[in-house]
Design a protein around this motif. Sequence first.
Motif, PDB file in Angstrom:
ATOM      1  N   GLY A  45       0.800  -1.218   0.000  1.00  0.00           N
ATOM      2  CA  GLY A  45       0.000   0.000   0.000  1.00  0.00           C
ATOM      3  C   GLY A  45       0.831   1.264   0.000  1.00  0.00           C
ATOM      4  O   GLY A  45       2.019   1.257   0.300  1.00  0.00           O
ATOM      5  N   GLY A  46       0.198   2.377  -0.357  1.00  0.00           N
ATOM      6  CA  GLY A  46       0.797   3.699  -0.265  1.00  0.00           C
ATOM      7  C   GLY A  46       2.051   3.855  -1.098  1.00  0.00           C
ATOM      8  O   GLY A  46       2.224   3.241  -2.151  1.00  0.00           O
ATOM      9  N   SER A  47       2.959   4.696  -0.595  1.00  0.00           N
ATOM     10  CA  SER A  47       4.227   4.942  -1.287  1.00  0.00           C
ATOM     11  C   SER A  47       4.997   3.645  -1.465  1.00  0.00           C
ATOM     12  O   SER A  47       5.615   3.410  -2.503  1.00  0.00           O
ATOM     13  CB  SER A  47       5.065   5.952  -0.493  1.00  0.00           C
ATOM     14  OG  SER A  47       6.379   6.040  -0.977  1.00  0.00           O
ATOM     15  N   SER A  48       4.962   2.770  -0.452  1.00  0.00           N
ATOM     16  CA  SER A  48       5.667   1.489  -0.532  1.00  0.00           C
ATOM     17  C   SER A  48       5.173   0.662  -1.714  1.00  0.00           C
ATOM     18  O   SER A  48       5.951   0.061  -2.454  1.00  0.00           O
ATOM     19  CB  SER A  48       5.473   0.697   0.769  1.00  0.00           C
ATOM     20  OG  SER A  48       6.121   1.322   1.841  1.00  0.00           O
ATOM     21  N   GLY A  49       3.851   0.628  -1.883  1.00  0.00           N
ATOM     22  CA  GLY A  49       3.285  -0.152  -2.972  1.00  0.00           C
ATOM     23  C   GLY A  49       3.642   0.404  -4.338  1.00  0.00           C
ATOM     24  O   GLY A  49       3.918  -0.343  -5.278  1.00  0.00           O
ATOM     25  N   ILE A  50       3.650   1.725  -4.455  1.00  0.00           N
ATOM     26  CA  ILE A  50       3.999   2.350  -5.733  1.00  0.00           C
ATOM     27  C   ILE A  50       5.442   2.025  -6.103  1.00  0.00           C
ATOM     28  O   ILE A  50       5.752   1.660  -7.235  1.00  0.00           O
ATOM     29  CB  ILE A  50       3.788   3.874  -5.652  1.00  0.00           C
ATOM     30  CG1 ILE A  50       2.295   4.194  -5.474  1.00  0.00           C
ATOM     31  CG2 ILE A  50       4.327   4.566  -6.908  1.00  0.00           C
ATOM     32  CD1 ILE A  50       2.016   5.644  -5.148  1.00  0.00           C
ATOM     33  N   PRO A  60       9.304  -0.391   1.420  1.00  0.00           N
ATOM     34  CA  PRO A  60      10.191   0.119   2.478  1.00  0.00           C
ATOM     35  C   PRO A  60       9.511   0.828   3.639  1.00  0.00           C
ATOM     36  O   PRO A  60      10.173   1.181   4.616  1.00  0.00           O
ATOM     37  CB  PRO A  60      11.067   1.123   1.709  1.00  0.00           C
ATOM     38  CG  PRO A  60      10.173   1.625   0.615  1.00  0.00           C
ATOM     39  CD  PRO A  60       9.242   0.499   0.252  1.00  0.00           C
ATOM     40  N   GLY A  61       8.200   1.077   3.588  1.00  0.00           N
ATOM     41  CA  GLY A  61       7.559   1.923   4.580  1.00  0.00           C
ATOM     42  C   GLY A  61       7.713   1.452   6.012  1.00  0.00           C
ATOM     43  O   GLY A  61       8.091   2.230   6.905  1.00  0.00           O
ATOM     44  N   ASP A  62       7.417   0.180   6.286  1.00  0.00           N
ATOM     45  CA  ASP A  62       7.531  -0.337   7.646  1.00  0.00           C
ATOM     46  C   ASP A  62       8.973  -0.304   8.128  1.00  0.00           C
ATOM     47  O   ASP A  62       9.249   0.020   9.293  1.00  0.00           O
ATOM     48  CB  ASP A  62       6.997  -1.774   7.717  1.00  0.00           C
ATOM     49  CG  ASP A  62       5.478  -1.826   7.639  1.00  0.00           C
ATOM     50  OD1 ASP A  62       4.836  -0.777   7.799  1.00  0.00           O
ATOM     51  OD2 ASP A  62       4.925  -2.931   7.414  1.00  0.00           O
ATOM     52  N   ILE A  63       9.896  -0.630   7.230  1.00  0.00           N
ATOM     53  CA  ILE A  63      11.316  -0.607   7.585  1.00  0.00           C
ATOM     54  C   ILE A  63      11.750   0.816   7.912  1.00  0.00           C
ATOM     55  O   ILE A  63      12.496   1.055   8.872  1.00  0.00           O
ATOM     56  CB  ILE A  63      12.164  -1.197   6.448  1.00  0.00           C
ATOM     57  CG1 ILE A  63      11.881  -2.700   6.330  1.00  0.00           C
ATOM     58  CG2 ILE A  63      13.649  -0.945   6.677  1.00  0.00           C
ATOM     59  CD1 ILE A  63      12.458  -3.350   5.096  1.00  0.00           C
ATOM     60  N   ARG A  64      11.285   1.788   7.138  1.00  0.00           N
ATOM     61  CA  ARG A  64      11.622   3.199   7.386  1.00  0.00           C
ATOM     62  C   ARG A  64      11.175   3.630   8.779  1.00  0.00           C
ATOM     63  O   ARG A  64      11.939   4.252   9.528  1.00  0.00           O
ATOM     64  CB  ARG A  64      10.943   4.074   6.327  1.00  0.00           C
ATOM     65  CG  ARG A  64      11.304   5.542   6.436  1.00  0.00           C
ATOM     66  CD  ARG A  64      10.403   6.430   5.584  1.00  0.00           C
ATOM     67  NE  ARG A  64       9.142   6.742   6.264  1.00  0.00           N
ATOM     68  CZ  ARG A  64       7.947   6.362   5.859  1.00  0.00           C
ATOM     69  NH1 ARG A  64       7.807   5.631   4.767  1.00  0.00           N
ATOM     70  NH2 ARG A  64       6.869   6.696   6.542  1.00  0.00           N
ATOM     71  N   ASN A  65       9.956   3.288   9.150  1.00  0.00           N
ATOM     72  CA  ASN A  65       9.435   3.696  10.458  1.00  0.00           C
ATOM     73  C   ASN A  65      10.171   3.015  11.609  1.00  0.00           C
ATOM     74  O   ASN A  65      10.406   3.624  12.660  1.00  0.00           O
ATOM     75  CB  ASN A  65       7.938   3.394  10.532  1.00  0.00           C
ATOM     76  CG  ASN A  65       7.121   4.309   9.639  1.00  0.00           C
ATOM     77  OD1 ASN A  65       7.463   5.467   9.439  1.00  0.00           O
ATOM     78  ND2 ASN A  65       6.030   3.790   9.102  1.00  0.00           N
ATOM     79  N   VAL A  66      10.544   1.769  11.425  1.00  0.00           N
ATOM     80  CA  VAL A  66      11.314   1.054  12.446  1.00  0.00           C
ATOM     81  C   VAL A  66      12.699   1.682  12.597  1.00  0.00           C
ATOM     82  O   VAL A  66      13.216   1.846  13.707  1.00  0.00           O
ATOM     83  CB  VAL A  66      11.420  -0.440  12.081  1.00  0.00           C
ATOM     84  CG1 VAL A  66      12.505  -1.129  12.898  1.00  0.00           C
ATOM     85  CG2 VAL A  66      10.077  -1.132  12.301  1.00  0.00           C
ATOM     86  N   GLY A  94       3.356  11.990  -2.630  1.00  0.00           N
ATOM     87  CA  GLY A  94       3.068  10.936  -1.673  1.00  0.00           C
ATOM     88  C   GLY A  94       4.263  10.127  -1.213  1.00  0.00           C
ATOM     89  O   GLY A  94       4.151   9.348  -0.269  1.00  0.00           O
ATOM     90  N   HIS A  95       5.420  10.283  -1.866  1.00  0.00           N
ATOM     91  CA  HIS A  95       6.584   9.482  -1.489  1.00  0.00           C
ATOM     92  C   HIS A  95       7.300  10.089  -0.285  1.00  0.00           C
ATOM     93  O   HIS A  95       7.505  11.300  -0.204  1.00  0.00           O
ATOM     94  CB  HIS A  95       7.570   9.379  -2.649  1.00  0.00           C
ATOM     95  CG  HIS A  95       7.122   8.473  -3.742  1.00  0.00           C
ATOM     96  ND1 HIS A  95       6.831   7.138  -3.550  1.00  0.00           N
ATOM     97  CD2 HIS A  95       6.905   8.699  -5.059  1.00  0.00           C
ATOM     98  CE1 HIS A  95       6.463   6.589  -4.685  1.00  0.00           C
ATOM     99  NE2 HIS A  95       6.490   7.519  -5.623  1.00  0.00           N
ATOM    100  N   ALA A  96       7.721   9.220   0.640  1.00  0.00           N
ATOM    101  CA  ALA A  96       8.566   9.644   1.756  1.00  0.00           C
ATOM    102  C   ALA A  96      10.021   9.563   1.303  1.00  0.00           C
ATOM    103  O   ALA A  96      10.416   8.611   0.613  1.00  0.00           O
ATOM    104  CB  ALA A  96       8.341   8.754   2.967  1.00  0.00           C
TER     105      ALA A  96
END
Length: 333
Positions: A45-50, A60-66, A94-96
């Motif tokens: 989902g989201g930026s990670s999915g794109i 990478p989203g979950d890894i980024r937050n961790v 929308g990308h981090a």
Amino acid sequence: MIDALHTHRPRIVVIGGGTGLPVILKNLKNRHVDIAAIVTVADDGGSSGILRNYINVVPPGDIRNVMVALSDLPQLELDLFQYRFKSSDQFFAGHAIGNLIIAALSEKRGGIFDAVQILSKMMKVDGHIYPAANEPLELNAEFSDGTQMSGESEITAAGKLIKRVWVETNDDSHKPEAVQQVVDAIMNADQIVLGPGSLFTSILPNLMIENVGDALKRTTADIVYICNIMTQKGETENFTEADHVRVLNQHLGMNFINTVLVNMKEVPPAYIDHKKWNEVSQPVKHDFAGLRAMGCRVISADFLELKDRGAFHNGQEVADELLNLIGRSPDEE
């Protein structure tokens, strides 16, 4: 065993994904424990999915937050790493920034695992961050009506009762496998923590990697499940705490959960903004008898934090209890 634990930093492995994982990690940091976070790679989902769709990298989203939760960098640098471009910036919308950096380094190194280890050093991470696999995985589900579906977002949006989930590699040419460091972390842990997080889409995708599941069945560590406070739309409507644990046990074919943390503080119904948090519906029902029938030790306390018109885990209270379980005082340096 407690005396032995005091001769080294207790090794705590936290497995999951989503927004709950960083909360626990942030509150375990600087508590004289050796932290390893095993993070799901099945998000779409989201930026990670794109990014996954365009360049076939692990989301990478979950890894980024961790990484941010365990980093010792100054807040300004962390804010920059977390910065998400506005929708008016069409190319980057929308990308981090952190997602782009992780994706770039993954492409450069030929895989997410080495990329995360390098970036962890750059980010001055206090602990270890291990992607559950070195490649993107696809989450699959079978529903109670016998139908099947692929993709995390599609599965939760289907509105059906999930019977089981499993993960596959993109080309289905081989079985998903965790790198040896992930297995070693599990086998050498003093405590393994699952959750809090989405049962079917944040926790189970990690456990469905065969050598991860096997390690969890063989480890002598105390395996602690932090039960969600609220049910989740598309996943756990009308679930009790025992239902959560039963699903976990069924997926691994044995009763492997040793301890369950249960919130006992009542959630004020009028406080929850159901429109804002449309993934939650009602407090998870208590079933202590069901938990004990599966051999679980039940720790019930006030783990609730009310914020932003939603119900969340109080990270400090949870971290204190996890330290108590391994015989270390929360105040001990």
